[in-house]
Design an enzyme around this catalytic site. Structure first.
Site, short mmCIF file in Angstrom:
data_model
loop_
_atom_site.label_atom_id
_atom_site.label_comp_id
_atom_site.label_asym_id
_atom_site.label_seq_id
_atom_site.Cartn_x
_atom_site.Cartn_y
_atom_site.Cartn_z
CD GLU A 139 -4.84 -7.69 1.70
OE1 GLU A 139 -5.69 -6.94 2.27
OE2 GLU A 139 -3.69 -7.55 1.87
CD GLU A 147 -2.66 -1.19 2.48
OE1 GLU A 147 -2.77 -0.36 3.14
OE2 GLU A 147 -3.50 -2.48 2.46
CG ASP A 201 -13.10 -8.62 2.02
OD1 ASP A 201 -12.94 -7.48 1.20
OD2 ASP A 201 -12.64 -8.35 3.46
O1 9MR Z 1 -7.60 -7.81 8.61
C1 9MR Z 1 -6.62 -6.91 9.36
C2 9MR Z 1 -7.32 -6.46 10.58
O2 9MR Z 1 -7.51 -7.71 11.45
C3 9MR Z 1 -6.31 -5.32 11.18
O3 9MR Z 1 -7.08 -4.77 12.33
C4 9MR Z 1 -6.08 -4.52 10.07
C5 9MR Z 1 -5.03 -3.37 10.50
O4 9MR Z 1 -4.60 -2.09 9.72
O5 9MR Z 1 -5.57 -5.09 9.02
C6 9MR Z 1 -6.42 -5.94 8.49
O6 9MR Z 1 -5.86 -6.32 6.98
C7 9MR Z 1 -5.34 -5.44 6.18
C8 9MR Z 1 -4.19 -5.88 5.40
O7 9MR Z 1 -3.10 -6.30 6.38
C9 9MR Z 1 -3.62 -4.97 4.39
N1 9MR Z 1 -4.61 -4.72 3.30
C10 9MR Z 1 -5.98 -4.38 3.95
C11 9MR Z 1 -6.43 -5.10 5.07
C12 9MR Z 1 -7.91 -4.97 5.60
O8 9MR Z 1 -7.65 -3.66 6.40
#
Ligand code: 9MR
Length: 372
Positions: free
Chosen positions: A279, A174, A281
């Site tokens: 990822e 990102e 969804d």
């Molecule tokens: O699913 C993840 C969640 O449990 C965490 O709290 C969050 C913190 O930013 O990150 C989420 O996963 C992210 C991933 O690492 C990167 N892309 C976006 C995902 C969803 O926010």
């Protein structure tokens, strides 16, 4: 007798014979059960079907749910051939205190994957989120050299710890804004844009066999952000930076149009890169209406079809399974139901859609051509 009439007669005869057979069968056998989307076993698990087309089908894992004998653990082990730690390889978890590593949770997930014949997507080495507090507190007053040394040590130590055990690493996550400019992070502020190439070089030095990915969201659409990532990875390749692939996170929402994903994956593949959906969804507003659920099914179906259609697409990973464990409601109030299993870990029509799409691909010509 005209040709059409002759055909008509033959057809009638065949139907007639079939009708007799059916009538005899019906006299002895119970009527077939109505199709039930809660009993998907007959058509095979996602991983069995995906293996027939050389695709890895993965999920993010919430390691808190992996208790032995839990239904979550059973589904994770049987339905998927790749796993991604949802949180436990992130910097704040692996180095909560500077210089003191805690690999425990990540090691347990890697062991789970090995027990179940699964590959691991490592997630993620360089990001602006989920950094340890000691780092975010100290970074603003550090020199560029100090911060670069800390980042280098992090990347090399983590990749070395998991050397030979991680299939694909999300090296940089990102780094762009939606308008295609580089995101304003501590990395960009202190180190300039070269932190991206450096991170790939350090990761490659630590594990030359791991596949190294750049990973981002909203790059499923062709537009300023995916164009900027395209230019970045093209430049990295031209400079000989060891990048192997691009991860398309694919967090969709039914209120937006479906992305032009196949064409977009293909143009990155045409640069000589692997691609992956990392990822997936599809969230919607709650409660879910039938129209919204159809849109969710379409989201899962079309994103999987896009991956199947592009030979360089190595893996299709959903961001967790089980709506009770999804990140979505915590970030988008009023939205949810984004995964392929419901709150009680029962498969939803979204699951069946993936299963049917894989089954169709497994029956198609050319299915055994290797992905590469
Ligand atoms: O699913 C993840 C969640 O449990 C965490 O709290 C969050 C913190 O930013 O990150 C989420 O996963 C992210 C991933 O690492 C990167 N892309 C976006 C995902 C969803 O926010």
């Amino acid at each position: 007798m005209s040709r059409r009439l002759r055909v008509g007669l033959i057809t009638t005869a065949v139907i007639g014979a079939g009708a007799v057979l059916f009538a005899q069968g019906a006299a002895f056998a119970a009527p077939p059960a109505a199709p039930d989307h809660h009993t998907p076993a007959a058509a095979g698990t996602l991983r069995q079907l995906a293996s027939q087309v050389g695709l890895r089908v993965g999920t993010a894992i919430d390691t808190d749910q992996l208790a032995s004998n839990s239904p979550y653990r059973a589904i994770a082990a049987t339905q998927f051939s790749s796993v991604t730690p949802e949180n436990v390889m992130k910097w704040e978890v692996v180095e909560p205190t500077q210089g003191t590593y805690d690999w425990g949770q990540a090691d347990r997930l890697v062991a789970f994957a090995q027990q179940n014949g699964q590959l691991v997507r490592g997630h993620t080495l360089v990001w602006h989120n989920q950094l340890p507090a000691w780092l975010t507190a100290a970074a603003p007053s550090m020199s560029a050299d100090q911060l670069r040394a800390i980042l280098k040590k992090h990347v090399i130590d983590e990749v070395t710890h998991f050397k030979g055990k991680v299939w694909q690493w999300d090296v940089v996550n990102e780094a762009f804004n939606d308008d295609g400019t580089l995101r304003d992070t501590i990395w960009l502020q202190k180190l300039g844009p070269d932190y991206i190439a450096d991170a790939f070089r350090w990761a490659h030095q630590a594990d030359p066999k791991a596949l190294l990915f750049y990973n981002d969201y909203n790059i499923e659409y062709t537009g300023p952000k995916s164009n900027a990532v395209y230019q970045l990875v093209k430049d990295l390749k031209a400079k000989g930076v060891p990048i192997d692939g691009v991860g398309f996170q694919t967090h969709l929402d039914t209120q937006y149009p479906l992305p032009d994903l196949q064409n977009n994956l293909q143009r990155f593949a045409d640069l000589g890169l692997k691609v992956a959906e990392t990822e997936v969804d599809v969230r919607t507003t709650l409660p879910v209406t039938p129209v919204e659920q159809n849109a969710q099914v379409a989201g899962y179906t079309s994103t999987l079809q896009a991956c199947l259609a592009v030979r360089a697409c190595l893996s299709y990973t959903v961001w967790g399974f089980g709506d009770a464990y999804s990140w979505v409601p915590g970030v988008f109030p009023g939205e949810g139901a984004a995964t392929i299993y419901d709150e009680n870990l029962q498969p939803k029509p979204e699951y069946t859609a993936l299963q049917q799409t894989l089954a169709l691909a497994a029956g198609a010509p050319g299915r055994s051509d290797p992905r590469h």
